[in-house]
Every structure is written in C-alpha cells, then in structure tokens.
Write a protein that holds these residues in place. Structure first.
Motif, PDB file in Angstrom:
ATOM      1  N   GLN A  94      42.831  11.617  60.023  1.00 40.05           N
ATOM      2  CA  GLN A  94      44.205  12.061  59.770  1.00 40.05           C
ATOM      3  C   GLN A  94      45.027  10.939  59.117  1.00 40.05           C
ATOM      4  N   ALA A  95      45.945  11.324  58.205  1.00 41.92           N
ATOM      5  CA  ALA A  95      46.812  10.316  57.580  1.00 41.92           C
ATOM      6  C   ALA A  95      47.692   9.687  58.668  1.00 41.92           C
ATOM      7  N   ALA A  96      47.756   8.358  58.678  1.00 43.03           N
ATOM      8  CA  ALA A  96      48.455   7.654  59.761  1.00 43.03           C
ATOM      9  C   ALA A  96      49.925   8.048  59.843  1.00 43.03           C
ATOM     10  N   GLY A  97      50.538   8.374  58.684  1.00 43.96           N
ATOM     11  CA  GLY A  97      51.954   8.737  58.663  1.00 43.96           C
ATOM     12  C   GLY A  97      52.247  10.040  59.388  1.00 43.96           C
ATOM     13  N   THR A  98      51.216  10.845  59.662  1.00 38.47           N
ATOM     14  CA  THR A  98      51.432  12.119  60.350  1.00 38.47           C
ATOM     15  C   THR A  98      51.193  11.998  61.858  1.00 38.47           C
ATOM     16  N   LEU A  99      50.859  10.808  62.338  1.00 36.73           N
ATOM     17  CA  LEU A  99      50.680  10.616  63.790  1.00 36.73           C
ATOM     18  C   LEU A  99      52.044  10.579  64.471  1.00 36.73           C
ATOM     19  N   SER A 100      52.065  10.851  65.781  1.00 31.10           N
ATOM     20  CA  SER A 100      53.314  10.721  66.544  1.00 31.10           C
ATOM     21  C   SER A 100      53.644   9.230  66.673  1.00 31.10           C
ATOM     22  N   GLY A 101      54.868   8.949  67.129  1.00 32.00           N
ATOM     23  CA  GLY A 101      55.288   7.546  67.279  1.00 32.00           C
ATOM     24  C   GLY A 101      54.346   6.765  68.188  1.00 32.00           C
ATOM     25  N   GLY A 102      53.999   7.375  69.320  1.00 28.87           N
ATOM     26  CA  GLY A 102      53.118   6.688  70.276  1.00 28.87           C
ATOM     27  C   GLY A 102      51.741   6.446  69.687  1.00 28.87           C
ATOM     28  N   ALA A 140      58.861   7.618  73.929  1.00 31.13           N
ATOM     29  CA  ALA A 140      59.229   8.333  75.156  1.00 31.13           C
ATOM     30  C   ALA A 140      58.651   7.590  76.367  1.00 31.13           C
ATOM     31  N   PRO A 141      59.347   7.675  77.537  1.00 30.86           N
ATOM     32  CA  PRO A 141      58.930   6.883  78.704  1.00 30.86           C
ATOM     33  C   PRO A 141      57.456   7.024  79.090  1.00 30.86           C
ATOM     34  N   ASN A 142      56.903   8.238  79.033  1.00 30.49           N
ATOM     35  CA  ASN A 142      55.493   8.369  79.444  1.00 30.49           C
ATOM     36  C   ASN A 142      54.547   7.700  78.436  1.00 30.49           C
ATOM     37  N   ILE A 143      54.969   7.659  77.168  1.00 25.10           N
ATOM     38  CA  ILE A 143      54.154   7.000  76.144  1.00 25.10           C
ATOM     39  C   ILE A 143      54.275   5.478  76.277  1.00 25.10           C
TER      40      ILE A 143
END
Ligand code: ATP
Length: 234
Positions: free
Chosen positions: A130-138, A166-169
C-alpha cells in the motif's frame, strides 16, 4: 555512548540551546521533556548533524561527531526518526523500508530485518504494497519507526512519536518503542506527553527555554514538585 558537553546552538541570533550537557548510556531509554520551543528538537538535530553547535562538543562511541555530516553520523549508527513522521507518501510501505536500509550492503541481514519489522508491526505486513501516504497516522508512525530501524542503528532518536495520534494508538507506539529498547537498541526520545515519557524511561532531562534545568530517573522526575506542577498537571 553519547555525550553532549556544554552545547550551544543558534538559529541566527536566536539561542535555541544554551550550555546543554547530557549523556545516554548503552541500552538506556532516555527522554527529554519540556515546553514548546524549549530546544528539544534542536538537540536531536545537533546530534544527527542537521545543525552544528557553535560551542561545545558531541561524542558518540568515543568519537567526536560535533562537526560530522549527517551522512557520516547515520553510518556511525545514529538514526533520527523526525517529528511529523515524514514517510514517502507515493512509495509503498515496503519501498519505504528499503530506503531505510540504503546505507547497508549486507543483503541477507536486510532481508532478515524486513521479516523482523513485519513481525514487530503486523499491520505493516498486511499493507506492505500500500502507498505509505494512504496509511492512518498511527500506521505511518509505525512505518517511520520501522524505517529508522532498518539502518540497524546503535542509537535511535524519536522526535514526538505520539504527536497527533489517538490515545489507544499512542499506547501501541510507546509499546513499540519499549520493544525497540528491549531488542538492544539505545533510545533517546523527545516527548510532549511528559507523564508517559517519564513513566517508560530510565532517565530524563527537563529543558526550559534552551537550558537543561533538571535531570534524574523517570521516577525521580515524576515525583519532583516542579515537574508535577508545571508538566504533569499538578
Ligand atoms: P516543540 O516541542 O514545539 O517542537 P522544541 O523544544 O523541540 O519545541 P525547538 O524546535 O528545538 O523546540 O526550538 C527551539 C527554539 O529555536 C525555538 O525558540 C524555535 O522558535 C527556534 N527555532 C527552531 N528552528 C528554527 C529555525 N529553523 N529558525 C529559527 N529559529 C528556530
């Protein structure tokens, strides 16, 4: 392993670091806490050769690296995981890891390390094409950590690894950082999240307006009245 002595850094006429001395021993997790603009990121930039001190010295594994280039410093075993993650967005997860290993010539070792990274971060394995730019922040933060580890650093420096997550991440990223330390890599970390950073570190430094004003073990710092009042919400 790493020793800064009386380091002064300036941006033009602005003094960003004034007479800062700090050390990191092998296998330690050391953290720097302090308010915005206190000079934390500047310290990491000075160590990784992105900025050169105007006074003072920096030694790594007994060698003077005060004026070494960023390239020389990477090849000596220091990796800098900068603030804001900065993955290469158009490239895949795997290509980002390849870039992290670009200074290495041991192909077998590099292949082993891809596997290690995918074991440590199963999410990245699932998304390796997957393209890295499409990953979530975490996920991007995990990728930035894994990419920094691909150079097999002796010392890894994290700048605000929890920023914007986010706190859980955040919890997961801190777990990953502890894993990095447990796997034998020394860690120097800058964090705004003072409680979590002090709770997980061996030793810490407090910066205020470019000065290093307090140091101690994580526990000592958590129990310090000034730290509690100014940085831990009382
Ligand atoms: P933050 O948590 O907000 O990132 P920090 O403790 O990491 O803060 P630094 O980024 O090290 O702080 O900045 C220290 C000081 O140097 C600040 O006053 C900042 O405005 C200044 N500074 C940082 N980078 C530059 C630059 N490129 N040019 C001019 N001044 C700068």
């Amino acid at each position: 392993m790493l020793e800064l002595k009386n380091v002064v850094c300036r941006y033009g006429k602005v003094n960003a670091l004034v007479d800062v001395s700090l050390s990191v021993q092998q296998n330690e997790l050391v953290t720097i806490i302090g308010a915005n603009g206190a000079g934390k990121s500047t310290t990491l930039k000075a160590i990784s050769g992105l900025l050169h001190p105007v006074e003072g010295t920096i030694h790594f594994m007994g060698e003077d690296i005060t004026n070494a280039s960023a390239q020389q410093i990477i090849s000596m075993g220091i990796s800098h995981c900068p603030e804001g993650r900065r993955v290469f967005p158009e490239m895949t997860v795997h290509e980002n890891l390849e870039i992290g290993a670009y200074t290495r010539k041991d192909r077998n070792g590099v292949s082993d390390d891809y596997e290690k990274m995918y074991d440590m971060f199963p999410r990245l394995k699932e998304r390796h094409l997957q393209a890295a730019g499409t990953l979530s922040g975490g996920e991007q933060q995990m990728l930035a950590i894994a990419r920094s580890l691909m150079s097999r650093p002796k010392l890894i420096m994290f700048d605000e690894p929890s920023l914007g997550l986010a706190p859980n991440i955040v919890e997961k990223v801190f777990e990953n950082i502890l894993q990095v330390k447990e796997s034998g890599t020394t860690v120097l970390m800058v964090e705004q999240n003072a409680f979590a950073a002090l709770d997980m570190c061996d030793r810490a430094y407090l910066y205020e307006s470019g000065h290093m004003t307090l140091t101690g073990t994580g526990k000592e710092m958590i129990n310090d009245p000034h730290v509690r009042h100014a940085y831990l919400g009382g």
